[in-house]
Design a protein around this motif. Structure first.
Motif, PDB file in Angstrom:
ATOM      1  N   ARG A  19       0.846  -1.197   0.000  1.00 39.91           N
ATOM      2  CA  ARG A  19       0.000   0.000   0.000  1.00 39.91           C
ATOM      3  C   ARG A  19       0.877   1.241   0.000  1.00 39.91           C
ATOM      4  N   SER A  20       0.469   2.202  -0.786  1.00 33.47           N
ATOM      5  CA  SER A  20       1.107   3.506  -0.799  1.00 33.47           C
ATOM      6  C   SER A  20      -0.002   4.532  -1.006  1.00 33.47           C
ATOM      7  N   TYR A  21      -0.698   4.839   0.085  1.00 33.77           N
ATOM      8  CA  TYR A  21      -1.895   5.662   0.009  1.00 33.77           C
ATOM      9  C   TYR A  21      -1.640   7.109   0.413  1.00 33.77           C
ATOM     10  N   SER A  22      -2.392   7.969  -0.227  1.00 29.60           N
ATOM     11  CA  SER A  22      -2.480   9.367   0.147  1.00 29.60           C
ATOM     12  C   SER A  22      -3.951   9.617   0.495  1.00 29.60           C
ATOM     13  N   LEU A  23      -4.216  10.073   1.698  1.00 33.41           N
ATOM     14  CA  LEU A  23      -5.589  10.236   2.151  1.00 33.41           C
ATOM     15  C   LEU A  23      -6.211  11.497   1.567  1.00 33.41           C
ATOM     16  N   ARG A  24      -7.390  11.337   0.974  1.00 36.43           N
ATOM     17  CA  ARG A  24      -8.093  12.482   0.401  1.00 36.43           C
ATOM     18  C   ARG A  24      -9.358  12.810   1.177  1.00 36.43           C
ATOM     19  N   SER A  25     -10.251  11.813   1.363  1.00 37.67           N
ATOM     20  CA  SER A  25     -11.513  12.123   2.039  1.00 37.67           C
ATOM     21  C   SER A  25     -11.999  10.924   2.845  1.00 37.67           C
ATOM     22  N   LEU A  26     -12.826  11.249   3.813  1.00 35.27           N
ATOM     23  CA  LEU A  26     -13.469  10.240   4.648  1.00 35.27           C
ATOM     24  C   LEU A  26     -14.974  10.409   4.517  1.00 35.27           C
ATOM     25  N   GLN A  27     -15.637   9.317   4.208  1.00 34.65           N
ATOM     26  CA  GLN A  27     -17.095   9.299   4.225  1.00 34.65           C
ATOM     27  C   GLN A  27     -17.495   8.412   5.399  1.00 34.65           C
ATOM     28  N   PHE A  28     -18.177   8.992   6.381  1.00 33.78           N
ATOM     29  CA  PHE A  28     -18.560   8.271   7.589  1.00 33.78           C
ATOM     30  C   PHE A  28     -20.067   8.101   7.612  1.00 33.78           C
ATOM     31  N   GLY A  29     -20.510   6.886   7.893  1.00 33.59           N
ATOM     32  CA  GLY A  29     -21.927   6.612   8.029  1.00 33.59           C
ATOM     33  C   GLY A  29     -22.147   5.570   9.106  1.00 33.59           C
ATOM     34  N   VAL A  30     -23.386   5.267   9.369  1.00 41.07           N
ATOM     35  CA  VAL A  30     -23.737   4.253  10.359  1.00 41.07           C
ATOM     36  C   VAL A  30     -24.802   3.340   9.763  1.00 41.07           C
ATOM     37  N   LEU A  31     -24.826   2.109  10.235  1.00 43.32           N
ATOM     38  CA  LEU A  31     -25.927   1.228   9.850  1.00 43.32           C
ATOM     39  C   LEU A  31     -27.218   1.868  10.324  1.00 43.32           C
ATOM     40  N   SER A  32     -28.271   1.722   9.557  1.00 45.68           N
ATOM     41  CA  SER A  32     -29.512   2.447   9.831  1.00 45.68           C
ATOM     42  C   SER A  32     -30.254   1.995  11.081  1.00 45.68           C
ATOM     43  N   ASP A  33     -30.000   0.782  11.532  1.00 41.54           N
ATOM     44  CA  ASP A  33     -30.787   0.256  12.654  1.00 41.54           C
ATOM     45  C   ASP A  33     -30.028   0.242  13.985  1.00 41.54           C
ATOM     46  N   LEU A  34     -28.967   1.018  14.100  1.00 44.64           N
ATOM     47  CA  LEU A  34     -28.205   1.025  15.345  1.00 44.64           C
ATOM     48  C   LEU A  34     -29.008   1.661  16.474  1.00 44.64           C
ATOM     49  N   VAL A  35     -28.868   1.073  17.654  1.00 48.80           N
ATOM     50  CA  VAL A  35     -29.565   1.542  18.848  1.00 48.80           C
ATOM     51  C   VAL A  35     -28.568   2.287  19.731  1.00 48.80           C
ATOM     52  N   VAL A  36     -28.934   3.498  20.127  1.00 48.78           N
ATOM     53  CA  VAL A  36     -28.122   4.318  21.020  1.00 48.78           C
ATOM     54  C   VAL A  36     -28.704   4.212  22.421  1.00 48.78           C
ATOM     55  N   SER A  37     -27.834   4.058  23.426  1.00 53.68           N
ATOM     56  CA  SER A  37     -28.307   3.971  24.801  1.00 53.68           C
ATOM     57  C   SER A  37     -27.671   5.043  25.670  1.00 53.68           C
ATOM     58  N   GLU A  38     -28.497   5.636  26.510  1.00 51.44           N
ATOM     59  CA  GLU A  38     -28.028   6.563  27.540  1.00 51.44           C
ATOM     60  C   GLU A  38     -28.205   5.943  28.926  1.00 51.44           C
ATOM     61  N   ASP A  39     -28.560   4.656  28.981  1.00 53.80           N
ATOM     62  CA  ASP A  39     -28.743   3.968  30.262  1.00 53.80           C
ATOM     63  C   ASP A  39     -27.441   3.966  31.053  1.00 53.80           C
ATOM     64  N   GLU A  40     -27.565   4.103  32.360  1.00 54.62           N
ATOM     65  CA  GLU A  40     -26.391   4.053  33.231  1.00 54.62           C
ATOM     66  C   GLU A  40     -26.329   2.708  33.946  1.00 54.62           C
ATOM     67  N   SER A  41     -26.208   1.678  33.181  1.00 59.27           N
ATOM     68  CA  SER A  41     -26.001   0.347  33.742  1.00 59.27           C
ATOM     69  C   SER A  41     -24.563  -0.063  33.424  1.00 59.27           C
ATOM     70  N   TYR A  42     -24.134  -1.209  33.958  1.00 57.56           N
ATOM     71  CA  TYR A  42     -22.766  -1.640  33.698  1.00 57.56           C
ATOM     72  C   TYR A  42     -22.542  -1.989  32.233  1.00 57.56           C
ATOM     73  N   TYR A  43     -23.556  -2.568  31.585  1.00 56.06           N
ATOM     74  CA  TYR A  43     -23.393  -2.984  30.199  1.00 56.06           C
ATOM     75  C   TYR A  43     -24.727  -2.845  29.466  1.00 56.06           C
ATOM     76  N   PRO A  44     -25.028  -1.630  28.983  1.00 52.89           N
ATOM     77  CA  PRO A  44     -26.299  -1.434  28.278  1.00 52.89           C
ATOM     78  C   PRO A  44     -26.375  -2.303  27.020  1.00 52.89           C
ATOM     79  N   ILE A  45     -27.536  -2.810  26.746  1.00 52.42           N
ATOM     80  CA  ILE A  45     -27.765  -3.587  25.538  1.00 52.42           C
ATOM     81  C   ILE A  45     -28.074  -2.591  24.424  1.00 52.42           C
ATOM     82  N   ALA A  46     -27.039  -2.222  23.672  1.00 49.08           N
ATOM     83  CA  ALA A  46     -27.176  -1.230  22.607  1.00 49.08           C
ATOM     84  C   ALA A  46     -25.968  -1.329  21.689  1.00 49.08           C
TER      85      ALA A  46
END
Length: 153
Positions: A3-30
């Motif tokens: 590999r001999s890469y020169s970085l130009r751009s980053l396209q960042f996305g997420v899977l559409s069905d990801l679950v975000v948690s704000e629960d304050e447990s030891y291990y949130p299911i998310a």
């Protein structure tokens, strides 16, 4: 693979069905658990760490092939405040990565799943890191910087 890469751009996305948690447990299911920034839109917070990591690598990656990097977040499981203040844990970051030639958009490296883990000290050890300025955001962004570079060289 050579590999001999020169970085130009980053396209960042997420899977559409990801679950975000704000629960304050030891291990949130998310899929997304993040407490390194004030409560708010977690996906843009995470995207900014990936962008910073990408930008940090740009000056050092000036190879022959300009690339556009596509990252799709699959899981970003940091630790809750409860976990960080007590037992600690692991930051588990999983994403799909595709490398494209920036000149014509052709795929150089097909999509592959990438997983990285970073120790998340808890209790007094975790507090000492914060006192030294090594907050969750700093540690995770530093980790992503090194981790992305490892995936591309």
């Amino acid at each position: 693979m050579s590999r001999s890469y020169s970085l130009r751009s980053l396209q960042f996305g997420v899977l559409s069905d990801l679950v975000v948690s704000e629960d304050e447990s030891y291990y949130p299911i998310a899929d997304i658990v993040w407490r390194g920034d004030p409560r708010g839109a977690r996906i843009p917070q995470i995207a900014s760490m990936f962008q910073t990591a990408f930008d940090r690598n740009k000056p050092d990656m000036r190879g022959d092939t300009p690339i556009d990097l596509e990252i799709t977040l699959v899981r970003f499981h940091a630790v809750t405040d409860l976990t960080r203040l007590t037992v600690g844990g692991v930051y588990n970051i999983i994403f799909d990565m595709t490398v494209r030639d920036a000149r014509d958009g052709s795929v150089i490296e097909p999509t592959r799943r990438v997983e990285g883990n970073l120790d998340a000290p808890g209790g007094r050890r975790g507090q000492l890191l914060i006192e030294q300025g090594l907050t969750q955001r700093v540690r995770v962004t530093d980790f992503l910087t090194v981790f992305l570079r490892q995936q591309l060289v």
